[in-house]
Design a protein around this motif. Structure first.
Motif, PDB file in Angstrom:
ATOM      1  N   GLU A  23       7.293  54.580  -5.299  1.00 30.37           N
ATOM      2  CA  GLU A  23       6.421  53.405  -5.218  1.00 30.37           C
ATOM      3  C   GLU A  23       7.273  52.134  -5.255  1.00 30.37           C
ATOM      4  O   GLU A  23       6.810  51.060  -5.646  1.00 30.37           O
ATOM      5  CB  GLU A  23       5.411  53.424  -6.359  1.00 30.37           C
ATOM      6  N   ASN A  24       8.515  52.267  -4.854  1.00 25.04           N
ATOM      7  CA  ASN A  24       9.460  51.154  -4.830  1.00 25.04           C
ATOM      8  C   ASN A  24       9.687  50.661  -3.409  1.00 25.04           C
ATOM      9  O   ASN A  24       9.393  51.368  -2.435  1.00 25.04           O
ATOM     10  CB  ASN A  24      10.797  51.569  -5.441  1.00 25.04           C
ATOM     11  N   PHE A  25      10.259  49.460  -3.318  1.00 24.02           N
ATOM     12  CA  PHE A  25      10.461  48.814  -2.020  1.00 24.02           C
ATOM     13  C   PHE A  25      11.844  48.184  -1.938  1.00 24.02           C
ATOM     14  O   PHE A  25      12.416  47.770  -2.947  1.00 24.02           O
ATOM     15  CB  PHE A  25       9.399  47.733  -1.794  1.00 24.02           C
ATOM     16  N   SER A  26      12.358  48.101  -0.712  1.00 29.11           N
ATOM     17  CA  SER A  26      13.563  47.322  -0.438  1.00 29.11           C
ATOM     18  C   SER A  26      13.140  45.961   0.084  1.00 29.11           C
ATOM     19  O   SER A  26      12.362  45.879   1.042  1.00 29.11           O
ATOM     20  CB  SER A  26      14.446  48.018   0.605  1.00 29.11           C
ATOM     21  N   ALA A  27      13.630  44.915  -0.547  1.00 29.31           N
ATOM     22  CA  ALA A  27      13.304  43.552  -0.126  1.00 29.31           C
ATOM     23  C   ALA A  27      14.370  43.062   0.840  1.00 29.31           C
ATOM     24  O   ALA A  27      15.564  43.123   0.540  1.00 29.31           O
ATOM     25  CB  ALA A  27      13.234  42.630  -1.334  1.00 29.31           C
ATOM     26  N   ARG A  28      13.946  42.575   1.987  1.00 33.02           N
ATOM     27  CA  ARG A  28      14.878  42.095   3.010  1.00 33.02           C
ATOM     28  C   ARG A  28      14.924  40.571   2.954  1.00 33.02           C
ATOM     29  O   ARG A  28      13.960  39.882   3.314  1.00 33.02           O
ATOM     30  CB  ARG A  28      14.438  42.592   4.384  1.00 33.02           C
ATOM     31  N   ILE A  29      16.047  40.036   2.501  1.00 31.90           N
ATOM     32  CA  ILE A  29      16.218  38.587   2.353  1.00 31.90           C
ATOM     33  C   ILE A  29      16.918  38.028   3.589  1.00 31.90           C
ATOM     34  O   ILE A  29      17.892  38.607   4.076  1.00 31.90           O
ATOM     35  CB  ILE A  29      17.023  38.263   1.081  1.00 31.90           C
ATOM     36  N   ILE A  30      16.447  36.880   4.073  1.00 27.40           N
ATOM     37  CA  ILE A  30      16.967  36.283   5.293  1.00 27.40           C
ATOM     38  C   ILE A  30      18.049  35.249   4.981  1.00 27.40           C
ATOM     39  O   ILE A  30      17.772  34.246   4.313  1.00 27.40           O
ATOM     40  CB  ILE A  30      15.838  35.591   6.088  1.00 27.40           C
ATOM     41  N   PRO A  31      19.284  35.455   5.444  1.00 21.93           N
ATOM     42  CA  PRO A  31      20.339  34.446   5.251  1.00 21.93           C
ATOM     43  C   PRO A  31      20.222  33.367   6.327  1.00 21.93           C
ATOM     44  O   PRO A  31      20.634  33.561   7.467  1.00 21.93           O
ATOM     45  CB  PRO A  31      21.631  35.255   5.398  1.00 21.93           C
ATOM     46  N   VAL A  32      19.660  32.228   5.981  1.00 27.02           N
ATOM     47  CA  VAL A  32      19.393  31.165   6.951  1.00 27.02           C
ATOM     48  C   VAL A  32      20.709  30.642   7.527  1.00 27.02           C
ATOM     49  O   VAL A  32      21.640  30.314   6.793  1.00 27.02           O
ATOM     50  CB  VAL A  32      18.602  30.019   6.292  1.00 27.02           C
ATOM     51  N   GLY A  33      20.775  30.587   8.860  1.00 26.93           N
ATOM     52  CA  GLY A  33      21.994  30.130   9.509  1.00 26.93           C
ATOM     53  C   GLY A  33      23.126  31.124   9.424  1.00 26.93           C
ATOM     54  O   GLY A  33      24.282  30.805   9.703  1.00 26.93           O
ATOM     55  N   GLY A  34      22.827  32.358   9.014  1.00 27.95           N
ATOM     56  CA  GLY A  34      23.833  33.402   8.981  1.00 27.95           C
ATOM     57  C   GLY A  34      24.692  33.436   7.739  1.00 27.95           C
ATOM     58  O   GLY A  34      25.684  34.160   7.686  1.00 27.95           O
ATOM     59  N   SER A  35      24.327  32.654   6.710  1.00 26.32           N
ATOM     60  CA  SER A  35      25.148  32.665   5.497  1.00 26.32           C
ATOM     61  C   SER A  35      24.312  32.312   4.277  1.00 26.32           C
ATOM     62  O   SER A  35      23.200  31.790   4.396  1.00 26.32           O
ATOM     63  CB  SER A  35      26.316  31.686   5.626  1.00 26.32           C
ATOM     64  N   LEU A  36      24.860  32.592   3.090  1.00 25.73           N
ATOM     65  CA  LEU A  36      24.251  32.224   1.821  1.00 25.73           C
ATOM     66  C   LEU A  36      25.195  31.272   1.091  1.00 25.73           C
ATOM     67  O   LEU A  36      26.418  31.390   1.204  1.00 25.73           O
ATOM     68  CB  LEU A  36      24.041  33.461   0.941  1.00 25.73           C
ATOM     69  N   SER A  37      24.631  30.351   0.340  1.00 23.74           N
ATOM     70  CA  SER A  37      25.458  29.511  -0.515  1.00 23.74           C
ATOM     71  C   SER A  37      25.910  30.330  -1.721  1.00 23.74           C
ATOM     72  O   SER A  37      25.383  31.419  -1.992  1.00 23.74           O
ATOM     73  CB  SER A  37      24.672  28.288  -0.985  1.00 23.74           C
ATOM     74  N   ALA A  38      26.880  29.814  -2.462  1.00 21.34           N
ATOM     75  CA  ALA A  38      27.339  30.507  -3.668  1.00 21.34           C
ATOM     76  C   ALA A  38      26.185  30.663  -4.656  1.00 21.34           C
ATOM     77  O   ALA A  38      26.029  31.722  -5.285  1.00 21.34           O
ATOM     78  CB  ALA A  38      28.493  29.736  -4.309  1.00 21.34           C
ATOM     79  N   GLU A  39      25.359  29.615  -4.782  1.00 18.63           N
ATOM     80  CA  GLU A  39      24.223  29.667  -5.705  1.00 18.63           C
ATOM     81  C   GLU A  39      23.216  30.732  -5.271  1.00 18.63           C
ATOM     82  O   GLU A  39      22.662  31.462  -6.101  1.00 18.63           O
ATOM     83  CB  GLU A  39      23.545  28.296  -5.788  1.00 18.63           C
ATOM     84  N   GLN A  40      22.988  30.820  -3.955  1.00 12.69           N
ATOM     85  CA  GLN A  40      22.050  31.827  -3.456  1.00 12.69           C
ATOM     86  C   GLN A  40      22.596  33.241  -3.653  1.00 12.69           C
ATOM     87  O   GLN A  40      21.844  34.162  -3.974  1.00 12.69           O
ATOM     88  CB  GLN A  40      21.763  31.573  -1.976  1.00 12.69           C
ATOM     89  N   THR A  41      23.901  33.397  -3.492  1.00 12.39           N
ATOM     90  CA  THR A  41      24.515  34.707  -3.711  1.00 12.39           C
ATOM     91  C   THR A  41      24.348  35.146  -5.159  1.00 12.39           C
ATOM     92  O   THR A  41      24.041  36.321  -5.445  1.00 12.39           O
ATOM     93  CB  THR A  41      26.006  34.663  -3.337  1.00 12.39           C
ATOM     94  N   THR A  63      21.018  40.906   7.445  1.00 10.87           N
ATOM     95  CA  THR A  63      20.133  40.467   6.377  1.00 10.87           C
ATOM     96  C   THR A  63      20.529  41.190   5.091  1.00 10.87           C
ATOM     97  O   THR A  63      21.180  42.232   5.119  1.00 10.87           O
ATOM     98  CB  THR A  63      18.656  40.752   6.711  1.00 10.87           C
ATOM     99  N   VAL A  64      20.130  40.627   3.979  1.00 12.05           N
ATOM    100  CA  VAL A  64      20.499  41.161   2.664  1.00 12.05           C
ATOM    101  C   VAL A  64      19.336  41.997   2.145  1.00 12.05           C
ATOM    102  O   VAL A  64      18.195  41.538   2.140  1.00 12.05           O
ATOM    103  CB  VAL A  64      20.808  40.015   1.683  1.00 12.05           C
ATOM    104  N   GLU A  65      19.630  43.214   1.692  1.00 11.72           N
ATOM    105  CA  GLU A  65      18.546  44.098   1.270  1.00 11.72           C
ATOM    106  C   GLU A  65      18.765  44.576  -0.164  1.00 11.72           C
ATOM    107  O   GLU A  65      19.847  45.053  -0.512  1.00 11.72           O
ATOM    108  CB  GLU A  65      18.455  45.288   2.231  1.00 11.72           C
ATOM    109  N   LEU A  66      17.730  44.425  -0.968  1.00 14.41           N
ATOM    110  CA  LEU A  66      17.760  44.854  -2.365  1.00 14.41           C
ATOM    111  C   LEU A  66      16.804  46.031  -2.514  1.00 14.41           C
ATOM    112  O   LEU A  66      15.582  45.859  -2.407  1.00 14.41           O
ATOM    113  CB  LEU A  66      17.329  43.725  -3.301  1.00 14.41           C
ATOM    114  N   PRO A  67      17.304  47.229  -2.763  1.00 11.75           N
ATOM    115  CA  PRO A  67      16.437  48.411  -2.841  1.00 11.75           C
ATOM    116  C   PRO A  67      15.835  48.636  -4.228  1.00 11.75           C
ATOM    117  O   PRO A  67      16.240  48.011  -5.213  1.00 11.75           O
ATOM    118  CB  PRO A  67      17.396  49.552  -2.482  1.00 11.75           C
ATOM    119  N   GLN A  68      14.858  49.532  -4.240  1.00  8.74           N
ATOM    120  CA  GLN A  68      14.263  50.069  -5.468  1.00  8.74           C
ATOM    121  C   GLN A  68      13.611  48.995  -6.345  1.00  8.74           C
ATOM    122  O   GLN A  68      13.785  48.969  -7.565  1.00  8.74           O
ATOM    123  CB  GLN A  68      15.316  50.852  -6.260  1.00  8.74           C
ATOM    124  N   ILE A  69      12.823  48.120  -5.713  1.00  9.10           N
ATOM    125  CA  ILE A  69      12.030  47.146  -6.468  1.00  9.10           C
ATOM    126  C   ILE A  69      10.639  47.738  -6.681  1.00  9.10           C
ATOM    127  O   ILE A  69       9.925  48.009  -5.705  1.00  9.10           O
ATOM    128  CB  ILE A  69      11.922  45.801  -5.727  1.00  9.10           C
TER     129      ILE A  69
END
Length: 305
Positions: A23-41, A63-69
């Protein structure tokens, strides 16, 4: 608790993909402009620890994916990443997240790929978010003909070009031609007793010869863009077809919009842009790209269900 299929489908539309057998999900985060700032990382790492399994992975489209949420933590997760200016998405019959190579910093890059990525993201990923297309639509921007990001395998592929110009009048017939040595395509031929000759049919416009003549005999035009249409990667593969001419930056964004409008207007539901290009033929597609009818009909086309 078994999740309803409607709930799973609704979450997928937001960029949360169901993890098989849980019942878990992988969240797909969008890196705007192809990158993340240090704070966003840092925010991504914190979200992975608080709501996922502490792991972060990357998709084939960067894209950045965080599994098992867990399902019950999704709302808290969304609130957490919003504080860092991040959102989820990148699924469905929509414009998908834009991918680009590292041409902004790469020694071979002919333009700022991150900047173009951001422009395309804002105008089409965000601007067309409410537009349902016949199928997914992928856009890639490459900084030079090395094609590291594989632009030709996307629905639209954009490749930076710098066309070299040889001024024979400035050539001093030196014994060692730096431009010839720099050319990876062997497009520059030079014999010690003659001025260099330039084989245009071999040149890929990488621009590596530009500026390498000590007498200024080889200059380069401002960066142009080669555009490929109808590429596809997956169960069926198609190398995108290059449009006949090169485009300026000011022409690239309207060209992308024409492709999206053509796709929306002409393709059947479930049909990929590559199939539409093959069905219409490149002569007809190129004719549409050079005309203004699609842009003039934009409101009508986008009103179609």
């Amino acid at each position: 608790m078994k999740l309803a299929e409607a709930t799973i489908k609704s979450l997928k539309a937001e960029g949360f993909l169901h993890n098989r057998g849980t019942e878990n999900f992988s969240a797909r985060i969008i890196p705007v402009g192809g990158s993340l700032s240090a704070e966003q990382t840092l925010a991504v790492a914190r979200a992975a620890q608080l709501y996922g399994n502490g792991r972060v992975s990357f998709t084939s489209r960067m894209t950045v994916e965080l599994p098992q949420i867990p399902f019950e933590k999704i709302d808290a997760f969304k609130h957490c990443i919003r504080q860092a200016g991040l959102t989820t998405g990148g699924t469905g019959a929509k414009v998908r997240p834009i991918v680009s190579c590292k041409g902004s910093t790469c020694v071979f890059g002919l333009y700022d790929t991150n900047a173009l990525n951001l422009e395309i993201h804002n105008r089409f990923y965000e601007g067309y978010r409410s537009v349902t297309l016949p199928h997914k639509f992928k856009i890639a921007a490459g900084g030079c003909p090395n094609n590291c990001i594989k632009p030709e395998l996307n629905d639209i592929g954009i490749v930076g070009q710098r066309v070299p110009l040889l001024d024979e009048g400035l050539c001093k017939e030196c014994k060692l031609c730096n431009a010839e040595k720099r050319c990876p395509m062997q497009a520059m031929e030079h014999q010690s007793s003659e001025k260099p000759s330039f084989a245009r049919e071999l040149c890929n416009n990488c621009g590596r010869c530009v500026g390498n003549c000590p007498f200024g005999a080889i200059k380069g035009e401002e960066t142009r863009f080669k555009v490929f249409l109808g590429g596809r990667w997956g169960k069926q593969i198609r190398i995108g077809t290059a449009l006949e001419r090169l485009y300026t930056k000011g022409e690239v964004l309207p060209l992308i919009e024409k492709c999206l409008l053509l796709f929306k207007d002409e393709a059947a539901k479930g049909e990929r842009f590559a199939t539409l290009v093959e069905r219409l033929g490149m002569v007809e597609v190129e004719k549409r790209m050079e005309g203004e009818d699609l842009l003039l009909r934009k409101e009508e086309i986008l009103s179609h269900e």
